[in-house]
Design a protein around this motif. Structure first.
Motif, PDB file in Angstrom:
ATOM      1  N   ASN A 198       0.654  -1.227   0.021  1.00 20.59           N
ATOM      2  CA  ASN A 198       0.070  -0.376   0.212  1.00 20.59           C
ATOM      3  C   ASN A 198       0.870   1.103   0.052  1.00 20.59           C
ATOM      4  OD1 ASN A 198      -2.650   0.329  -0.490  1.00 20.59           O
ATOM      5  ND2 ASN A 198      -2.860  -0.115   2.112  1.00 20.59           N
ATOM      6  N   PRO A 199       1.101   1.816  -1.227  1.00 22.97           N
ATOM      7  CA  PRO A 199       2.869   2.440  -1.474  1.00 22.97           C
ATOM      8  C   PRO A 199       1.980   3.856  -0.921  1.00 22.97           C
ATOM      9  CG  PRO A 199       2.561   1.744  -3.252  1.00 22.97           C
ATOM     10  CD  PRO A 199       1.466   0.886  -2.328  1.00 22.97           C
ATOM     11  N   LEU A 200       2.865   4.450  -0.325  1.00 25.39           N
ATOM     12  CA  LEU A 200       2.726   6.195  -0.328  1.00 25.39           C
ATOM     13  C   LEU A 200       3.285   6.718  -1.458  1.00 25.39           C
ATOM     14  CD1 LEU A 200       2.905   8.999   1.407  1.00 25.39           C
ATOM     15  CD2 LEU A 200       5.560   8.607   1.541  1.00 25.39           C
ATOM     16  N   GLN A 201       2.975   7.326  -2.078  1.00 19.54           N
ATOM     17  CA  GLN A 201       3.025   8.647  -3.561  1.00 19.54           C
ATOM     18  C   GLN A 201       4.274   9.827  -3.502  1.00 19.54           C
ATOM     19  OE1 GLN A 201      -0.198  10.361  -5.787  1.00 19.54           O
ATOM     20  NE2 GLN A 201      -2.208   9.134  -3.592  1.00 19.54           N
ATOM     21  N   THR A 202       5.459   8.949  -3.175  1.00 17.08           N
ATOM     22  CA  THR A 202       6.539   9.754  -1.922  1.00 17.08           C
ATOM     23  C   THR A 202       7.488  10.666  -2.965  1.00 17.08           C
ATOM     24  OG1 THR A 202       8.099   8.005  -3.186  1.00 17.08           O
ATOM     25  CG2 THR A 202       7.628   7.300  -1.512  1.00 17.08           C
ATOM     26  N   GLU A 203       7.015  11.199  -3.891  1.00 17.67           N
ATOM     27  CA  GLU A 203       6.888  11.831  -4.667  1.00 17.67           C
ATOM     28  C   GLU A 203       6.130  13.895  -4.630  1.00 17.67           C
ATOM     29  OE1 GLU A 203       5.219   9.552  -8.415  1.00 17.67           O
ATOM     30  OE2 GLU A 203       5.781   9.860  -6.072  1.00 17.67           O
ATOM     31  N   HIS A 204       4.723  12.559  -4.012  1.00 15.97           N
ATOM     32  CA  HIS A 204       3.695  13.940  -3.584  1.00 15.97           C
ATOM     33  C   HIS A 204       3.198  14.239  -2.541  1.00 15.97           C
ATOM     34  CE1 HIS A 204       2.970  14.511  -8.443  1.00 15.97           C
ATOM     35  NE2 HIS A 204       2.887  13.336  -7.866  1.00 15.97           N
ATOM     36  N   HIS A 205       2.878  13.333  -1.459  1.00 18.67           N
ATOM     37  CA  HIS A 205       3.013  13.144  -0.129  1.00 18.67           C
ATOM     38  C   HIS A 205       4.064  12.782   0.971  1.00 18.67           C
ATOM     39  CE1 HIS A 205      -1.205  11.891  -2.553  1.00 18.67           C
ATOM     40  NE2 HIS A 205      -1.062  13.220  -2.789  1.00 18.67           N
ATOM     41  N   SER A 206       3.557  13.863   2.099  1.00 16.63           N
ATOM     42  CA  SER A 206       4.876  13.189   3.024  1.00 16.63           C
ATOM     43  C   SER A 206       3.887  12.549   3.510  1.00 16.63           C
ATOM     44  CB  SER A 206       5.142  15.075   4.064  1.00 16.63           C
ATOM     45  OG  SER A 206       3.867  15.151   5.371  1.00 16.63           O
ATOM     46  N   PRO A 207       4.662  11.609   4.454  1.00 14.06           N
ATOM     47  CA  PRO A 207       3.995  10.718   5.617  1.00 14.06           C
ATOM     48  C   PRO A 207       2.573  11.343   6.634  1.00 14.06           C
ATOM     49  CG  PRO A 207       6.577  10.504   5.180  1.00 14.06           C
ATOM     50  CD  PRO A 207       6.381  11.166   4.350  1.00 14.06           C
ATOM     51  N   GLU A 208       2.968  12.413   6.678  1.00  8.19           N
ATOM     52  CA  GLU A 208       2.711  12.825   7.648  1.00  8.19           C
ATOM     53  C   GLU A 208       1.597  13.737   7.377  1.00  8.19           C
ATOM     54  OE1 GLU A 208       6.527  12.722   8.776  1.00  8.19           O
ATOM     55  OE2 GLU A 208       5.900  13.700   7.143  1.00  8.19           O
ATOM     56  N   GLU A 209       1.365  14.183   5.845  1.00  6.34           N
ATOM     57  CA  GLU A 209      -0.059  14.782   5.144  1.00  6.34           C
ATOM     58  C   GLU A 209      -0.535  13.638   4.889  1.00  6.34           C
ATOM     59  OE1 GLU A 209       1.951  18.418   2.314  1.00  6.34           O
ATOM     60  OE2 GLU A 209       2.137  16.121   1.581  1.00  6.34           O
ATOM     61  N   VAL A 210      -0.231  11.637   4.220  1.00 10.79           N
ATOM     62  CA  VAL A 210      -0.976  10.608   4.140  1.00 10.79           C
ATOM     63  C   VAL A 210      -1.149  10.515   5.387  1.00 10.79           C
ATOM     64  CG1 VAL A 210      -1.096   8.516   3.399  1.00 10.79           C
ATOM     65  CG2 VAL A 210      -0.073   9.983   2.159  1.00 10.79           C
ATOM     66  N   ARG A 253     -13.856  -3.278   9.562  1.00  7.43           N
ATOM     67  CA  ARG A 253     -12.773  -3.041   9.112  1.00  7.43           C
ATOM     68  C   ARG A 253     -11.893  -2.396   8.430  1.00  7.43           C
ATOM     69  NH1 ARG A 253     -11.612 -10.032   8.765  1.00  7.43           N
ATOM     70  NH2 ARG A 253     -12.801  -9.914   6.166  1.00  7.43           N
ATOM     71  N   TRP A 254     -11.272  -1.920   8.511  1.00  8.42           N
ATOM     72  CA  TRP A 254     -10.436  -1.414   7.059  1.00  8.42           C
ATOM     73  C   TRP A 254      -9.144  -2.624   6.706  1.00  8.42           C
ATOM     74  CZ3 TRP A 254     -12.097   2.502   5.096  1.00  8.42           C
ATOM     75  CH2 TRP A 254     -12.729   2.912   5.745  1.00  8.42           C
ATOM     76  N   ILE A 255      -9.236  -2.850   5.345  1.00  4.01           N
ATOM     77  CA  ILE A 255      -8.238  -3.916   4.891  1.00  4.01           C
ATOM     78  C   ILE A 255      -8.051  -3.265   3.885  1.00  4.01           C
ATOM     79  CG2 ILE A 255      -9.460  -5.808   6.015  1.00  4.01           C
ATOM     80  CD1 ILE A 255     -10.333  -6.132   2.404  1.00  4.01           C
ATOM     81  N   GLU A 256      -6.271  -3.358   3.206  1.00  3.24           N
ATOM     82  CA  GLU A 256      -5.437  -2.524   1.978  1.00  3.24           C
ATOM     83  C   GLU A 256      -6.312  -3.623   1.573  1.00  3.24           C
ATOM     84  OE1 GLU A 256      -1.287  -2.728   4.372  1.00  3.24           O
ATOM     85  OE2 GLU A 256      -2.070  -4.627   3.607  1.00  3.24           O
ATOM     86  N   ALA A 257      -5.861  -2.862   0.572  1.00  2.00           N
ATOM     87  CA  ALA A 257      -6.766  -3.234  -1.325  1.00  2.00           C
ATOM     88  C   ALA A 257      -5.765  -2.102  -2.317  1.00  2.00           C
ATOM     89  CB  ALA A 257      -8.399  -2.502  -0.951  1.00  2.00           C
ATOM     90  N   TYR A 258      -6.224  -2.161  -3.775  1.00  2.00           N
ATOM     91  CA  TYR A 258      -5.423  -1.914  -4.399  1.00  2.00           C
ATOM     92  C   TYR A 258      -6.512  -1.072  -5.081  1.00  2.00           C
ATOM     93  CZ  TYR A 258      -3.648  -0.547  -9.034  1.00  2.00           C
ATOM     94  OH  TYR A 258      -3.530  -0.544 -10.297  1.00  2.00           O
ATOM     95  N   PHE A 259      -6.441   0.320  -5.557  1.00  2.41           N
ATOM     96  CA  PHE A 259      -7.215   0.751  -6.868  1.00  2.41           C
ATOM     97  C   PHE A 259      -6.295   1.704  -7.359  1.00  2.41           C
ATOM     98  CE2 PHE A 259      -9.920   0.317  -2.773  1.00  2.41           C
ATOM     99  CZ  PHE A 259     -10.873  -1.021  -3.548  1.00  2.41           C
ATOM    100  N   PRO A 260      -6.712   1.440  -9.334  1.00  3.91           N
ATOM    101  CA  PRO A 260      -5.975   2.441  -9.703  1.00  3.91           C
ATOM    102  C   PRO A 260      -5.736   3.732 -10.084  1.00  3.91           C
ATOM    103  CG  PRO A 260      -7.793   1.397 -11.217  1.00  3.91           C
ATOM    104  CD  PRO A 260      -7.843   1.126 -10.022  1.00  3.91           C
ATOM    105  N   PHE A 261      -6.957   4.552  -9.163  1.00  5.61           N
ATOM    106  CA  PHE A 261      -6.763   6.021  -8.829  1.00  5.61           C
ATOM    107  C   PHE A 261      -6.492   6.450  -7.620  1.00  5.61           C
ATOM    108  CE2 PHE A 261     -10.745   4.967 -11.764  1.00  5.61           C
ATOM    109  CZ  PHE A 261      -9.864   4.509 -12.922  1.00  5.61           C
ATOM    110  N   THR A 262      -5.971   5.283  -6.788  1.00  4.32           N
ATOM    111  CA  THR A 262      -6.513   5.845  -5.651  1.00  4.32           C
ATOM    112  C   THR A 262      -4.617   4.967  -4.877  1.00  4.32           C
ATOM    113  OG1 THR A 262      -7.217   4.441  -4.405  1.00  4.32           O
ATOM    114  CG2 THR A 262      -8.136   6.978  -5.109  1.00  4.32           C
ATOM    115  N   SER A 263      -3.563   5.750  -3.801  1.00  7.30           N
ATOM    116  CA  SER A 263      -2.942   4.849  -3.153  1.00  7.30           C
ATOM    117  C   SER A 263      -2.282   5.830  -2.500  1.00  7.30           C
ATOM    118  CB  SER A 263      -1.908   5.218  -3.992  1.00  7.30           C
ATOM    119  OG  SER A 263      -0.791   3.895  -3.636  1.00  7.30           O
ATOM    120  N   PRO A 264      -2.146   5.883  -0.744  1.00  6.69           N
ATOM    121  CA  PRO A 264      -2.808   4.044  -0.391  1.00  6.69           C
ATOM    122  C   PRO A 264      -4.060   4.244  -0.755  1.00  6.69           C
ATOM    123  CG  PRO A 264      -2.376   5.176   1.833  1.00  6.69           C
ATOM    124  CD  PRO A 264      -1.435   5.724   0.475  1.00  6.69           C
TER     125      PRO A 264
END
Length: 452
Positions: A198-210, A253-264
């Motif tokens: 469930n990766p962070l968009q590192t080039e756009h967001h800081s961990p604190e923002e996410v 409950r929340w579970i990790e997922a993959y969608f093409p338009f969001t991350s995490p």
């Protein structure tokens, strides 16, 4: 309806008229008149319809002026709006004629509410929005799939240029405090981001923002679930349809997922009547979507939910075809807007199974006539579309029950089982026989198959 020539017999480009607008048709055109007939229905706007009631309950958790609600956007969109603006690859299967209804090569019936996303982001009328709309896809035939269904999506953004000092994390946490609190215990065992899962968009967001955006997103959607399921728990007892599981404490409950338009990204699941059920998907909006929409300084979250899926759970509706019924016995049960009512099912009318078997042409064969009759380019959705066009809502399900490859000729044989069943009456044998014969005829005419 197609208009093929002028009054003076001068040939012109054939067109299709939809809601007063004419569209040129071409080799990509595959939308039948039976599908176009659904456009005026707009179930999401019918006040006492379960789709509309579900939409209204969800919408009430996203108040104006923070959120603008769009419920009547036209379903005809461009290929650029439906696919390109969202970053769909050119070879994505969703772009194919087997999956999507094309009006022409540049225009489609929207396959998702996100087709309007870029324009709404660009218009920037408010910090958030919701869209509810009918969407169209060529799909399987069974009690949970229909070529027309309703989606609802929502988004919330923050603009770096408008936040004091550009401190997005602080601004989001400030807004989070304003959201209604709840006492529900939520299962959320995973970290907000994970490098592989469930990766962070590192080039756009800081961990604190996410962390802040994810917290705001989850609190917002948890409130939706509590509102929906507390209503149904209340009314199941009131109308006398009590399932023992309906009175269990609500588990979410929340579970990790993959969608093409969001991350995490995450899915929200609810433990309901003995099982975990996926309710919606969501996540931190991919920055490319916002950049493509012309608002690169905005960041935020988005979610999407199928309204029929939620309504079927809440109202105990067993067959998705019922949403399109005009039978007063169905519709009168949902006249109370204040509560979610439990659907009292119709009597089950008898079903009638009939099989149809056919050979596909081998790749080297010149026999037959259909363009999609070769084994390598045959698609099951073409069979579904033919059966649906012939039988409409008298078809409950279509299922592949056998396939066979001849050991000598290499030709492939398929057998589909069609279940004919009306939701409103008992079908007569001669009626079913005629429908089935029409299906067989259309399979030959349109796909060039050889019946067995």
């Amino acid at each position: 309806m197609a208009d093929l020539s002028c009054g003076d017999n001068v040939p012109r480009t054939p067109t299709l008229e939809i809601d007063g607008t004419r569209y040129n048709i071409d080799d990509w055109t595959n939308v039948p008149s039976s599908i176009l007939s659904y456009l005026p229905r707009k179930l999401q706007l019918q006040p006492s319809h379960p789709v509309s009631i579900t939409r209204q309950v969800i919408e009430s958790n996203f108040p104006s002026p923070t959120y603008t609600h769009y419920n009547d956007l036209h379903p005809v969109v461009t290929v650029a709006e439906n696919f390109d603006s969202l970053g769909f690859p050119k070879d994505h299967p969703g772009r194919s004629r087997t999956d999507t209804y094309y009006i022409n090569k540049d225009t489609v019936l929207r396959t998702h509410t996100s087709a309007h996303e870029a324009k709404i982001f660009r218009d920037n009328k408010s910090e958030g929005y919701t869209i509810s709309a009918d969407v169209y896809r060529r799909d399987a035939i069974d009690r949970s799939h229909y070529p027309v269904f309703h989606q609802m999506e929502g988004a919330r953004t923050w603009d770096r240029r408008k936040v004091p000092g550009g401190n997005i994390a602080k601004a989001v946490w400030t807004d989070l405090v304003k959201l209604p609190r709840h006492s529900l215990s939520i299962e959320d065992p995973n970290p907000t981001t994970h490098a592989e899962r469930n990766p962070l968009q590192t080039e756009h967001h800081s961990p604190e923002e996410v962390e802040a955006i994810a917290a705001h997103l989850k609190r917002s959607l948890e409130g939706v679930v509590i509102e929906l399921f507390s209503r149904v728990q209340k009314t199941t007892g009131a109308v006398g349809h009590v399932n023992a599981n309906a009175w269990e404490p609500l588990r979410v409950r929340w579970i990790e997922a993959y969608f093409p338009f969001t991350s995490p990204s995450w899915e929200l699941e609810v433990f309901w009547q003995g099982d975990w059920l996926e309710l919606l998907g969501c996540g931190v909006t991919k920055q490319d979507v916002l950049i493509n929409a012309g608002v690169p300084d905005q960041v935020g979250w988005a979610f999407g939910v199928g309204l029929e899926r939620v309504a079927m759970l809440l109202f105990s509706i067993p067959d998705i075809r019922l949403f399109w019924s005009k039978d007063s016995r169905f519709l009168k049960q949902f006249s109370n807007k204040e509560n979610v009512n439990t659907f009292v099912p119709f009597s089950r009318y008898p079903e009638c199974y009939k099989d149809v078997s056919f050979w596909l042409r081998s790749s080297g064969s010149s026999a037959g006539g259909g363009m999609r009759s070769n084994a390598q380019d045959f698609h099951e959705n073409d069979v579904m579309e033919i059966v649906r066009d012939v039988g409409s809502d008298l078809i409950e399900a279509v299922k592949l029950v056998d396939d066979f490859v001849h050991p000598v000729s290499g030709r492939k044989s398929l057998c589909y089982r069609i279940n004919y069943r009306s939701l409103e009456r008992t079908l007569r044998n001669e009626e079913v026989n005629q429908l089935h014969e029409n299906v067989r005829k259309q399979l030959v005419e349109q796909l060039g198959v050889e019946l067995r």
